[in-house]
Design an enzyme around this catalytic site. Sequence first.
Site, PDB file in Angstrom:
ATOM      1  CG  ASP A   1      16.344  11.163  15.371  1.00 14.97           C
ATOM      2  OD1 ASP A   1      16.229  10.986  14.093  1.00 14.97           O
ATOM      3  OD2 ASP A   1      15.841  12.017  15.777  1.00 14.97           O
TER       4      ASP A   1
ATOM      5  CG  ASN B   1      22.456  10.372  22.622  1.00 13.90           C
ATOM      6  OD1 ASN B   1      23.411   9.737  23.455  1.00 13.90           O
ATOM      7  ND2 ASN B   1      22.732  10.167  21.103  1.00 13.90           N
TER       8      ASN B   1
ATOM      9  N   GLY C   1      27.830  10.004  21.221  1.00 18.73           N
ATOM     10  CA  GLY C   1      27.102  10.372  20.030  1.00 18.73           C
ATOM     11  C   GLY C   1      26.175  11.140  19.905  1.00 18.73           C
ATOM     12  CD  GLN C   2      25.241  16.849  23.048  1.00 20.48           C
ATOM     13  OE1 GLN C   2      26.062  16.669  23.841  1.00 20.48           O
ATOM     14  NE2 GLN C   2      24.641  17.877  22.952  1.00 20.48           N
TER      15      GLN C   2
ATOM     16  CG  HIS D   1      18.860  16.187  21.382  1.00 21.64           C
ATOM     17  ND1 HIS D   1      20.088  16.818  21.163  1.00 21.64           N
ATOM     18  CD2 HIS D   1      19.027  15.684  20.497  1.00 21.64           C
ATOM     19  CE1 HIS D   1      21.117  16.420  20.445  1.00 21.64           C
ATOM     20  NE2 HIS D   1      19.992  14.801  20.249  1.00 21.64           N
ATOM     21  CG  LEU D   2      14.411  13.226  26.862  1.00 23.96           C
ATOM     22  CD1 LEU D   2      15.338  12.187  27.531  1.00 23.96           C
ATOM     23  CD2 LEU D   2      13.623  13.589  27.752  1.00 23.96           C
TER      24      LEU D   2
END
Length: 117
Positions: free
Chosen positions: A34, A89, A95-96, A102-103
Amino acid sequence: MSETAPDCIFCKIVGGEVPADVLGRNDHAVSIKDLNPQAPFHALVITVDHHDNAAASAAADPASVGHLVALADEVARGSGNADYRLVFNTGAGAGQTVFHTHLHVLGGSSRMSETLV
């Protein structure tokens, strides 16, 4: 890749058009570091097929979520994190910010609390 969105950054990462620090992959998902880590270890596991969120992926292919979790476990343990948190999310209100399933895989802290994310 069977389903993609032309302007999706995650589709471009999965397709190799945009560079990323890849931690692992399988036939169904790719894991990357990330860029804005929220924990000492923070990876993303991205579906190969484009769906807007985890619920959409599960509706299209219920096994897809299992493939994400399997790769999440592989990259977490491979990075020395036997204990970790998995977060989806779903929706902007949660919050996406990238609307491609995706995780988040978070680890590396002995004090994983609800306030971490």
